[in-house]
Design a protein around this motif. Structure first.
Motif, mmCIF file in Angstrom:
data_model
loop_
_atom_site.group_PDB
_atom_site.id
_atom_site.type_symbol
_atom_site.label_atom_id
_atom_site.label_comp_id
_atom_site.label_asym_id
_atom_site.label_seq_id
_atom_site.Cartn_x
_atom_site.Cartn_y
_atom_site.Cartn_z
ATOM 1 N N VAL A 17 -8.474 -6.490 -2.715
ATOM 2 C CA VAL A 17 -9.757 -6.651 -1.435
ATOM 3 C C VAL A 17 -10.527 -6.015 -0.632
ATOM 4 O O VAL A 17 -10.480 -5.456 0.036
ATOM 5 N N ALA A 18 -8.279 -5.239 -0.564
ATOM 6 C CA ALA A 18 -8.920 -4.176 1.425
ATOM 7 C C ALA A 18 -9.479 -3.246 0.962
ATOM 8 O O ALA A 18 -10.135 -2.716 1.239
ATOM 9 N N VAL A 61 -11.581 -2.669 -1.737
ATOM 10 C CA VAL A 61 -12.919 -3.400 -2.065
ATOM 11 C C VAL A 61 -13.630 -3.324 -0.663
ATOM 12 O O VAL A 61 -15.234 -2.749 -0.850
ATOM 13 N N TRP A 62 -13.117 -3.567 0.047
ATOM 14 C CA TRP A 62 -13.840 -3.803 1.776
ATOM 15 C C TRP A 62 -13.823 -2.128 2.623
ATOM 16 O O TRP A 62 -15.191 -1.966 2.770
ATOM 17 N N PHE A 63 -13.153 -1.840 2.047
ATOM 18 C CA PHE A 63 -12.852 -0.603 3.401
ATOM 19 C C PHE A 63 -14.435 0.018 1.902
ATOM 20 O O PHE A 63 -14.854 1.052 2.886
ATOM 21 N N LEU A 99 -16.278 -0.081 0.180
ATOM 22 C CA LEU A 99 -18.133 -1.352 0.878
ATOM 23 C C LEU A 99 -18.657 -0.915 2.321
ATOM 24 O O LEU A 99 -20.168 -0.664 2.496
ATOM 25 N N SER A 100 -17.175 -0.853 2.949
ATOM 26 C CA SER A 100 -17.780 -1.106 3.977
ATOM 27 C C SER A 100 -17.970 1.084 4.986
ATOM 28 O O SER A 100 -18.914 0.879 5.634
ATOM 29 N N LYS A 101 -17.750 1.287 3.579
ATOM 30 C CA LYS A 101 -18.373 2.940 4.465
ATOM 31 C C LYS A 101 -19.312 3.364 4.159
ATOM 32 O O LYS A 101 -19.693 5.202 4.080
ATOM 33 N N ASP A 102 -20.036 3.150 2.939
ATOM 34 C CA ASP A 102 -20.766 3.304 2.040
ATOM 35 C C ASP A 102 -22.301 2.824 3.093
ATOM 36 O O ASP A 102 -23.023 3.283 2.374
ATOM 37 N N THR A 103 -21.689 1.710 3.608
ATOM 38 C CA THR A 103 -23.327 1.253 4.473
ATOM 39 C C THR A 103 -23.425 1.671 5.598
ATOM 40 O O THR A 103 -22.303 2.945 6.178
#
Length: 122
Positions: A111-112, A114-116, A118-122
């Motif tokens: 989860v960490a 995937v969150w990282f 996804l947050s880095k992509d935007t």
């Protein structure tokens, strides 16, 4: 006889025998069963699902693996069964702890990540 012969036979005086094993050594170390149970649980969570899927895929094909994979959760029955008899209860508790801890760590790290990402992509 020489002192070396006495050491080979184990005939040392008590004050000089610094390498003498404790009385519980042959009966089991107090932390052996907790460590063995924890690492058995950890390894079983990592190895059993992969082996289960590989064997079913080899025998019945990929489609059947997808249908039967939820049955791998039956591996949690083993530590629960070990909790019933008194003499295996300690091992079973630590095996269950190892299994649950491994699942929590793997899911948490996933989860960490995937969150990282996804947050880095935007």
């Amino acid at each position: 006889m020489s002192e070396a012969d006495d050491r080979v036979r184990g005939d040392l005086d008590a004050p000089d025998d610094r390498s003498r094993r404790p009385d519980w050594f042959h009966r089991g170390h107090p932390v052996f069963f907790p460590l063995a149970g924890f690492f058995t649980g950890m390894v079983s969570v990592i190895v059993i699902p992969g082996l289960y899927a590989a064997i079913i895929k080899w025998v019945a094909g990929y489609q059947r693996v997808e249908e039967l994979f939820p049955f791998v959760l039956l591996m949690f029955v083993v530590p629960l069964g070990l909790l019933v008899p008194q003499h295996t209860r300690r091992f079973g508790r630590y095996m269950l702890l190892g299994m649950v801890t491994t699942v929590v760590v793997v899911v948490g790290v996933g989860v960490a990540v995937v969150w990282f990402l996804l947050s880095k992509d935007t």
